[in-house]
Scaffold this active site. Structure first.
Site, PDB file in Angstrom:
ATOM      1  N   GLU A  94       7.264  30.220  11.592  1.00  0.00           N
ATOM      2  CA  GLU A  94       7.934  30.009  10.304  1.00  0.00           C
ATOM      3  C   GLU A  94       7.013  29.407   9.249  1.00  0.00           C
ATOM      4  OE1 GLU A  94      11.854  28.431  10.221  1.00  0.00           O
ATOM      5  OE2 GLU A  94      12.581  29.722  11.840  1.00  0.00           O
TER       6      GLU A  94
ATOM      7  N   HIS B  74      12.582  21.297  13.596  1.00  0.00           N
ATOM      8  CA  HIS B  74      12.363  21.374  15.035  1.00  0.00           C
ATOM      9  C   HIS B  74      11.383  20.279  15.444  1.00  0.00           C
ATOM     10  CE1 HIS B  74      13.892  25.604  16.056  1.00  0.00           C
ATOM     11  NE2 HIS B  74      14.176  25.408  14.775  1.00  0.00           N
TER      12      HIS B  74
END
Length: 406
Positions: free
Chosen positions: A49, A272
């Site tokens: 990402e 995350h």
């Protein structure tokens, strides 16, 4: 590794959540990630990402002294977001984009536009290359009604096949990424069982970090708390998986996760938690078992379960294909009726009651729009049906092979 029979490999994996204009405090977090990587000095860094190539360029400039070799994988409309930084020379790269990746009309999710993929780099390491992969699979979004489960299973199967067929010339296979699957999900069991990959969290001698190794936790200020209500401790969806292929053994000495905010800051590195593994690699006297696909004694049951779920998705896709095809036919019939009415008007058959031109034009544009949209969706779902049929057939053949050669 010709002279030294042992090696310690430190691996870092993180879903960076770096989406331009959408991710909160993106540039600040990217700088924090770069500073931490420079300080820690890992051997291999796998990132997901990083959807802004400018962010990748900034990281590359910052990390050049510590990680002289790097690669950014491009795919889809907005990019795969995958990149790798390494202390070892990169000999070759390969990108595989999954055949199914959600739906283009689900704009609020956006997975289709980034072209979810697995990126492979071949590193100069020892007598034969080291093949680490960075990957990301389709997100779950709703566990109770997971409409993307068939697509994610197709991706897990294609990822397993990709690893199986590209790892034969390597000393070791390493997979890091956001797999968007819980450890007990059928997709992760299929991936591990078919490839023989081992979970660093389950194999680690020492662990330090979030409880149960969770990488998406409620106390992270960037997570959506409502999605984690059923999981008070969080969920583990980011993994480091590994397997020795040739004459080596691999053992995970230590596994760590980040636990909240970055040192001295009020924000974490990402939504995350990062996963950090220290792998101890040792050369052994004879070649290791290179037979992939027999690591789990219940692999046939896992393949059967995966095939059933893909079949459910196939039937749903067939219904969607039928609905969009019928919609396209109805829109075409409406256009034909309008054409007949227009011809009748031109012929003077309806001179007494002419159809309002504005309404006639609006209806025609509406019918054309519906026809184009329905035709596009019909073609998309036709491709989806074919991909699901192909995966179901592959799983059927794999199951038959497992049953004939247990």
């Amino acid at each position: 590794m010709e002279g030294d029979p042992t090696l310690q490999l430190r691996v870092f994996d993180l879903n960076c959540w770096a989406i331009r204009y959408l991710s909160k405090r993106r540039q600040e977090r990217v700088r924090l990630i770069g500073d931490m990587l420079r300080q820690e000095g890992f051997d291999l860094v796998l990132l997901q990402e990083v959807w802004s190539e400018r962010d990748y360029s900034d990281l590359k400039a910052k990390l050049g002294g510590c990680y002289p070799f790097s690669h950014y994988f491009r795919s889809g409309v907005i990019g795969s977001g995958l990149c790798v930084f390494s202390r070892f020379p990169i000999l070759d790269t390969l990108l595989y984009q999954y055949s199914l990746n959600g739906y283009p009309y689900m704009l609020q999710h956006g997975d289709w536009f980034c072209g979810k993929s697995v990126g492979l780099v071949v590193l100069a390491w020892g007598s034969r290359p080291l093949c680490p992969c960075s990957c990301q699979l389709h997100a779950e979004y709703c566990r109770e009604k997971d409409a993307y489960l068939p697509h994610r299973l197709v991706q897990a199967w294609e990822l397993a096949q990709f690893i199986r067929h590209t790892s034969k010339a390597a000393d070791m296979v390493l997979l890091g990424g956001d797999l968007n699957m819980h450890p007990e999900d059928v997709g992760i069991r299929l991936l591990r069982g078919w490839t023989g990959l081992r979970d660093a969290f389950a194999e680690a001698t020492r662990f330090e970090g979030c409880e149960d190794g969770c990488t998406l936790v409620p106390n992270n200020c960037f997570t959506v708390k409502t999605e984690l209500l059923p999981f008070p401790l969080g969920i583990r969806i980011d993994y480091i998986l590994y397997k020795a292929v040739s004459s080596f053994t691999v053992k995970c000495e230590e596994l760590k996760t980040t636990t909240g905010t970055a040192p001295g800051m009020d924000i974490p590195f990402s939504d995350h938690e990062a996963v950090m593994a220290t792998l101890h690699i040792r050369r052994q006297g004879q070649a290791a078992d290179g037979n992939l696909g027999t690591a789990e004694p219940t692999l046939a049951d896992v393949v059967t379960e995966a095939r059933m779920e893909v079949g459910v998705g196939l039937r749903a896709a067939q219904r969607q294909r039928y609905s969009t095809g019928r919609m396209a036919v109805l829109a075409l019939l409406l256009l034909l009726l309008q054409a007949a009415a227009a011809l009748g008007t031109l012929a003077g058959l309806a001179a007494g009651q002419p159809f309002p031109k504005l309404s006639f034009s609006l209806l025609a544009f509406f019918a054309i729009g519906i026809l184009l949209l329905a035709t596009g969706l019909h073609l998309f779902h036709t491709i989806e049906v074919k991909m699901l049929q192909g995966t179901e057939e592959q799983l059927r053949m794999a199951l038959r092979a497992l049953q004939e050669h247990p």
